[in-house]
Design an enzyme around this catalytic site. Structure first.
Site, PDB file in Angstrom:
ATOM      1  N   HIS A  14       0.861  -1.188   0.000  1.00  0.00           N
ATOM      2  CA  HIS A  14       0.000   0.000   0.000  1.00  0.00           C
ATOM      3  C   HIS A  14       0.894   1.233   0.000  1.00  0.00           C
ATOM      4  O   HIS A  14       1.312   1.722   1.056  1.00  0.00           O
ATOM      5  CB  HIS A  14      -0.934  -0.035   1.223  1.00  0.00           C
ATOM      6  CG  HIS A  14      -1.937   1.078   1.254  1.00  0.00           C
ATOM      7  ND1 HIS A  14      -3.136   0.974   1.930  1.00  0.00           N
ATOM      8  CD2 HIS A  14      -1.930   2.316   0.704  1.00  0.00           C
ATOM      9  CE1 HIS A  14      -3.815   2.097   1.792  1.00  0.00           C
ATOM     10  NE2 HIS A  14      -3.098   2.941   1.060  1.00  0.00           N
ATOM     11  N   HIS A  16       1.400   4.827  -2.381  1.00  0.00           N
ATOM     12  CA  HIS A  16       1.042   5.702  -3.508  1.00  0.00           C
ATOM     13  C   HIS A  16       2.333   6.348  -3.988  1.00  0.00           C
ATOM     14  O   HIS A  16       2.958   7.097  -3.221  1.00  0.00           O
ATOM     15  CB  HIS A  16       0.056   6.774  -3.057  1.00  0.00           C
ATOM     16  CG  HIS A  16      -1.214   6.207  -2.498  1.00  0.00           C
ATOM     17  ND1 HIS A  16      -2.343   6.040  -3.256  1.00  0.00           N
ATOM     18  CD2 HIS A  16      -1.518   5.744  -1.259  1.00  0.00           C
ATOM     19  CE1 HIS A  16      -3.296   5.505  -2.502  1.00  0.00           C
ATOM     20  NE2 HIS A  16      -2.819   5.320  -1.285  1.00  0.00           N
ATOM     21  N   HIS A 194      -9.434   1.132  -1.455  1.00  0.00           N
ATOM     22  CA  HIS A 194      -9.416   1.741  -0.126  1.00  0.00           C
ATOM     23  C   HIS A 194     -10.832   1.658   0.433  1.00  0.00           C
ATOM     24  O   HIS A 194     -11.803   2.048  -0.241  1.00  0.00           O
ATOM     25  CB  HIS A 194      -9.020   3.213  -0.210  1.00  0.00           C
ATOM     26  CG  HIS A 194      -7.564   3.465  -0.437  1.00  0.00           C
ATOM     27  ND1 HIS A 194      -6.858   2.910  -1.459  1.00  0.00           N
ATOM     28  CD2 HIS A 194      -6.679   4.237   0.259  1.00  0.00           C
ATOM     29  CE1 HIS A 194      -5.595   3.333  -1.397  1.00  0.00           C
ATOM     30  NE2 HIS A 194      -5.458   4.142  -0.355  1.00  0.00           N
ATOM     31  N   GLU A 197     -11.130   3.366   5.872  1.00  0.00           N
ATOM     32  CA  GLU A 197     -10.058   4.236   6.394  1.00  0.00           C
ATOM     33  C   GLU A 197     -10.769   5.299   7.229  1.00  0.00           C
ATOM     34  O   GLU A 197     -10.703   5.266   8.460  1.00  0.00           O
ATOM     35  CB  GLU A 197      -9.262   4.869   5.245  1.00  0.00           C
ATOM     36  CG  GLU A 197      -8.182   5.854   5.692  1.00  0.00           C
ATOM     37  CD  GLU A 197      -7.475   6.571   4.531  1.00  0.00           C
ATOM     38  OE1 GLU A 197      -8.015   6.588   3.411  1.00  0.00           O
ATOM     39  OE2 GLU A 197      -6.380   7.134   4.771  1.00  0.00           O
ATOM     40  N   ASP A 275       1.858   3.906   2.820  1.00  0.00           N
ATOM     41  CA  ASP A 275       0.835   4.786   2.223  1.00  0.00           C
ATOM     42  C   ASP A 275       1.457   5.943   1.445  1.00  0.00           C
ATOM     43  O   ASP A 275       1.624   5.842   0.233  1.00  0.00           O
ATOM     44  CB  ASP A 275      -0.131   5.278   3.308  1.00  0.00           C
ATOM     45  CG  ASP A 275      -1.517   5.640   2.782  1.00  0.00           C
ATOM     46  OD1 ASP A 275      -1.764   5.461   1.578  1.00  0.00           O
ATOM     47  OD2 ASP A 275      -2.356   6.096   3.581  1.00  0.00           O
ATOM     48  N   ASP A 276       1.783   7.035   2.115  1.00  0.00           N
ATOM     49  CA  ASP A 276       2.363   8.235   1.470  1.00  0.00           C
ATOM     50  C   ASP A 276       3.537   8.703   2.323  1.00  0.00           C
ATOM     51  O   ASP A 276       3.434   9.721   3.030  1.00  0.00           O
ATOM     52  CB  ASP A 276       1.299   9.337   1.382  1.00  0.00           C
ATOM     53  CG  ASP A 276       0.089   8.901   0.585  1.00  0.00           C
ATOM     54  OD1 ASP A 276       0.180   8.864  -0.651  1.00  0.00           O
ATOM     55  OD2 ASP A 276      -0.936   8.547   1.212  1.00  0.00           O
TER      56      ASP A 276
HETATM   57  N1  ADE Z   1      -4.410   8.818  -1.915  1.00  0.00           N
HETATM   58  C1  ADE Z   1      -3.172   8.825  -1.414  1.00  0.00           C
HETATM   59  N2  ADE Z   1      -3.185   8.412  -0.141  1.00  0.00           N
HETATM   60  C2  ADE Z   1      -4.466   8.107   0.167  1.00  0.00           C
HETATM   61  C3  ADE Z   1      -5.119   7.611   1.323  1.00  0.00           C
HETATM   62  N3  ADE Z   1      -4.473   7.345   2.448  1.00  0.00           N
HETATM   63  N4  ADE Z   1      -6.449   7.439   1.279  1.00  0.00           N
HETATM   64  C4  ADE Z   1      -7.115   7.724   0.161  1.00  0.00           C
HETATM   65  N5  ADE Z   1      -6.553   8.184  -0.954  1.00  0.00           N
HETATM   66  C5  ADE Z   1      -5.228   8.378  -0.954  1.00  0.00           C
HETATM   67 ZN    ZN Z   2      -3.665   4.818   0.537  1.00  0.00          ZN
END
Ligand code: ADE
Ligand code: ZN
Length: 331
Positions: A14, A16, A194, A197, A275-276
């Site tokens: 996971h 991005h 997703h 969350e 994630d990011d």
């Molecule tokens: N795009 C990038 N990170 C995300 C996240 N945590 N939830 C939804 N969309 C995303």
């Molecule tokens: Zn994500």
């Protein structure tokens, strides 16, 4: 000696790729492409990374992606990620990318995909990291836009293995993306989304029933629904959990409040992911080490999380066997 959490070989499911754009590279690409950023410096940009919720983050994330224009930019972005996580012992990674974030700005689909794919090839050749790309639809746009995006990406079908669904969750339930996911299934693509969350358990049911997903991204809110937990457990549907992200976006107040341990204890196939990472304060080792410390995870629990990620990956059985052997070799 570094901790077992840090040394352990890892699989990331996971991630991005646009969320790995570090402020330094953002400024470098802005200068290279003549794009003006609304921040005076790297420090000023980093100081803005204080989010009240998912939408606060998404606003900055889409703004940052505006510096990505050429194939070389997408290559540089992904190569920076692979080089960074090689230090964290990541051996396999499945990368999300958001084509609509770029095509809406006039960047060609092929520019995005070919730049990323070239970095994946180099990561395999030079770092021994296996990887794959997963095309995500933006759920703040509609289902018809998702179908068009997948259709436009089909000339590059060889370069991606699946589709996902991301962006603003609440108010954008999975059911609107039925057609795009059906088309993806017909093309032999893997399906993930997703769900759970910020959104309720109903969105996880929707991802399973309307989109036929094989994995749920995040999914942490499943524990609010006993019947859902039973189904996720029975069907061995993996959850790609992102602990540091959840704290940064205020899904949990602190890492010590995170339900990762409860997910494992419920018998779910939970995994740990970043994630990011450029926005949320940590790559894979930061997630594993900080979870180990905040939640008191044992080496056996860490190993279970790593093994779950191998099982949950879309790697070939042969590659999974290699990854399992690598995990078993590290004590
Ligand atoms: N795009 C990038 N990170 C995300 C996240 N945590 N939830 C939804 N969309 C995303
Ligand atoms: Zn994500």
């Amino acid at each position: 000696m570094t901790s077992f959490a840090a040394r352990m070989p890892k699989v990331e499911l996971h991630l991005h790729i646009e969320g790995t754009l570090e402020p330094e590279l953002m400024f470098e690409l802005a200068a290279r492409n003549g794009v003006t950023l609304p921040y005076a410096s790297v420090e000023a940009l980093r100081a803005a990374y204080d989010f009240g919720n998912l939408q606060d983050f998404l606003d900055l994330y889409y703004q940052g992606a505006a510096v990505l224009l050429k194939e070389q930019d997408f290559f540089d972005l992904a190569w920076a990620y692979f080089s960074r996580v090689h230090q964290d012992n990541v051996e396999h990674a499945e990368l999300f990318f958001d084509p609509q974030t770029h095509t809406e700005r006039g960047v060609a689909m092929g520019t995005v995909i070919e730049g990323l794919a070239a970095a994946c090839t180099k990561a395999h050749e030079e770092l021994g990291i296996s990887s794959a790309l997963i095309l995500c639809f933006l759920r703040h746009l509609d289902g018809a836009a998702a179908v068009k995006t997948l259709t436009d990406a089909m000339p590059f079908r060889e370069h991606f293995i699946g589709v996902g669904l991301d962006s603003a969750e609440v108010g954008n339930p999975p059911e609107g993306f039925r057609d795009a996911f059906e088309l993806a299934g017909a093309e032999g693509l893997h399906r993930v989304a997703h769900a759970g969350e910020e959104g309720p358990p109903a969105y996880i049911w929707g991802a399973l029933d309307a989109l036929h997903v094989e994995r749920v991204d995040h999914g942490v809110r499943c524990l609010e629904d006993e019947a859902l937990v039973a189904r996720l457990s029975r069907e061995r549907i993996p959850l790609t959990v992102c602990p540091l992200s959840n704290v940064k976006l205020r899904v949990f107040d602190t890492l010590a409040d995170h339900n990762l341990t409860a997910l494992l204890e419920a018998g779910l196939c939970a995994t740990v992911n970043s994630d990011d990472p450029a926005y949320f304060g940590g790559y894979m080792n930061d997630n594993f080490v900080q979870c180990q410390q905040a939640l008191g995870l044992s080496d056996a629990q860490l190993r279970l999380l790593a093994d779950n990620a191998i099982a949950a990956s879309f790697a070939s059985e042969a590659r999974k066997a290699e990854l399992r052997a690598s995990l078993a070799s590290v004590r």
